[in-house]
Design a protein around this motif. Structure first.
Motif, PDB file in Angstrom:
ATOM      1  N   THR A  43      40.776  44.802  34.162  1.00 50.29           N
ATOM      2  CA  THR A  43      39.359  44.475  34.293  1.00 50.29           C
ATOM      3  C   THR A  43      39.169  43.006  33.940  1.00 50.29           C
ATOM      4  O   THR A  43      40.072  42.375  33.385  1.00 50.29           O
ATOM      5  CB  THR A  43      38.473  45.368  33.406  1.00 50.29           C
ATOM      6  OG1 THR A  43      37.105  45.195  33.777  1.00 50.29           O
ATOM      7  CG2 THR A  43      38.641  45.068  31.941  1.00 50.29           C
ATOM      8  N   THR A  44      38.009  42.458  34.265  1.00 51.14           N
ATOM      9  CA  THR A  44      37.760  41.042  33.973  1.00 51.14           C
ATOM     10  C   THR A  44      37.445  40.846  32.493  1.00 51.14           C
ATOM     11  O   THR A  44      36.870  41.706  31.833  1.00 51.14           O
ATOM     12  CB  THR A  44      36.585  40.502  34.807  1.00 51.14           C
ATOM     13  OG1 THR A  44      35.445  41.324  34.595  1.00 51.14           O
ATOM     14  CG2 THR A  44      36.933  40.465  36.269  1.00 51.14           C
ATOM     15  N   ASP A  47      32.490  36.789  32.114  1.00 51.65           N
ATOM     16  CA  ASP A  47      31.385  37.139  33.005  1.00 51.65           C
ATOM     17  C   ASP A  47      31.369  36.211  34.224  1.00 51.65           C
ATOM     18  O   ASP A  47      32.140  35.261  34.316  1.00 51.65           O
ATOM     19  CB  ASP A  47      30.046  37.102  32.261  1.00 51.65           C
ATOM     20  CG  ASP A  47      29.715  35.732  31.706  1.00 51.65           C
ATOM     21  OD1 ASP A  47      30.372  34.750  32.104  1.00 51.65           O
ATOM     22  OD2 ASP A  47      28.798  35.634  30.882  1.00 51.65           O
ATOM     23  N   GLU A  48      30.474  36.496  35.136  1.00 53.63           N
ATOM     24  CA  GLU A  48      30.386  35.757  36.403  1.00 53.63           C
ATOM     25  C   GLU A  48      30.147  34.263  36.192  1.00 53.63           C
ATOM     26  O   GLU A  48      30.638  33.446  36.955  1.00 53.63           O
ATOM     27  CB  GLU A  48      29.247  36.329  37.257  1.00 53.63           C
ATOM     28  CG  GLU A  48      29.400  37.788  37.598  1.00 53.63           C
ATOM     29  CD  GLU A  48      30.335  38.017  38.771  1.00 53.63           C
ATOM     30  OE1 GLU A  48      30.443  37.135  39.624  1.00 53.63           O
ATOM     31  OE2 GLU A  48      30.946  39.089  38.820  1.00 53.63           O
ATOM     32  N   ARG A  51      33.377  32.140  35.468  1.00 57.47           N
ATOM     33  CA  ARG A  51      34.474  32.211  36.421  1.00 57.47           C
ATOM     34  C   ARG A  51      34.719  30.838  37.032  1.00 57.47           C
ATOM     35  O   ARG A  51      33.821  30.224  37.580  1.00 57.47           O
ATOM     36  CB  ARG A  51      34.161  33.224  37.510  1.00 57.47           C
ATOM     37  CG  ARG A  51      35.335  33.428  38.446  1.00 57.47           C
ATOM     38  CD  ARG A  51      35.081  34.500  39.427  1.00 57.47           C
ATOM     39  NE  ARG A  51      34.838  35.753  38.742  1.00 57.47           N
ATOM     40  CZ  ARG A  51      34.329  36.811  39.325  1.00 57.47           C
ATOM     41  NH1 ARG A  51      33.989  36.775  40.595  1.00 57.47           N
ATOM     42  NH2 ARG A  51      34.142  37.923  38.663  1.00 57.47           N
ATOM     43  N   LEU A  63      39.179  39.205  41.007  1.00 57.01           N
ATOM     44  CA  LEU A  63      38.217  39.160  39.908  1.00 57.01           C
ATOM     45  C   LEU A  63      36.924  39.887  40.271  1.00 57.01           C
ATOM     46  O   LEU A  63      36.336  40.586  39.442  1.00 57.01           O
ATOM     47  CB  LEU A  63      37.908  37.711  39.522  1.00 57.01           C
ATOM     48  CG  LEU A  63      39.004  36.982  38.762  1.00 57.01           C
ATOM     49  CD1 LEU A  63      38.606  35.530  38.520  1.00 57.01           C
ATOM     50  CD2 LEU A  63      39.328  37.674  37.458  1.00 57.01           C
ATOM     51  N   GLU A  64      36.495  39.744  41.507  1.00 54.79           N
ATOM     52  CA  GLU A  64      35.286  40.432  41.962  1.00 54.79           C
ATOM     53  C   GLU A  64      35.476  41.956  41.915  1.00 54.79           C
ATOM     54  O   GLU A  64      34.601  42.685  41.466  1.00 54.79           O
ATOM     55  CB  GLU A  64      34.928  39.984  43.382  1.00 54.79           C
ATOM     56  CG  GLU A  64      33.654  40.591  43.911  1.00 54.79           C
ATOM     57  CD  GLU A  64      32.428  40.137  43.136  1.00 54.79           C
ATOM     58  OE1 GLU A  64      31.488  40.941  43.022  1.00 54.79           O
ATOM     59  OE2 GLU A  64      32.401  39.003  42.648  1.00 54.79           O
ATOM     60  N   SER A  67      35.463  43.279  38.295  1.00 52.67           N
ATOM     61  CA  SER A  67      34.292  43.000  37.465  1.00 52.67           C
ATOM     62  C   SER A  67      33.435  44.234  37.201  1.00 52.67           C
ATOM     63  O   SER A  67      32.608  44.224  36.300  1.00 52.67           O
ATOM     64  CB  SER A  67      33.437  41.902  38.103  1.00 52.67           C
ATOM     65  OG  SER A  67      32.897  42.360  39.325  1.00 52.67           O
TER      66      SER A  67
END
Length: 129
Positions: A43-44, A47-48, A51, A63-64, A67
């Motif tokens: 999992t990532t 946070d977005e 990135r 990564l998407e 997430s």
């Protein structure tokens, strides 16, 4: 030449869409044999907003995908339609950069000692009811 009544097949070159694994992985080697098993969960870690933008499109795609929660290495390879070795190299790179968190598979339980279990069962049967 085509037969009457049969439409001509259009051949679409897929060579433009083909990218060699060596290019995708930037020539990096596979990670260690035990590092990313098929059932390792990923999992990532960020946070977005954090990135980085300089990652490859394949790394951004991974990564998407990760997430929204944990995915196994096998699921990531299937969803990304990339070879498993390429996915392992990209995951290793992303994990080294601190962008991913991995959860190794639970090791298999040791086999039970049948002789010990039989002795316990015999002892339980010998107890007065």
């Amino acid at each position: 030449m085509t037969e009457p009544g049969r439409p001509e097949l259009e051949f679409v070159s897929e060579a433009g869409e083909l990218v060699r694994p060596y290019v995708i992985t930037r020539g990096r080697d596979l990670p260690g044999e035990g590092e990313f098993a098929l059932i390792t969960l990923v999992t990532t870690a960020t946070d977005e907003q954090q990135r980085p933008q300089r990652l490859s499109p394949e790394e951004q795609q991974i990564l998407e995908m990760c997430s929204n929660g944990y995915l196994s290495v096998a699921e990531i390879a299937a969803h990304s339609q990339l070879p498993l070795g390429v996915v392992k190299v990209l995951l290793s790179s992303l994990a080294e950069g601190g962008y991913l968190v991995t959860r190794a598979p639970v090791p298999s339980a040791r086999t039970t000692n049948k002789a010990l279990l039989k002795e316990v069962l015999d002892g339980l049967k010998a107890l007065p009811v």
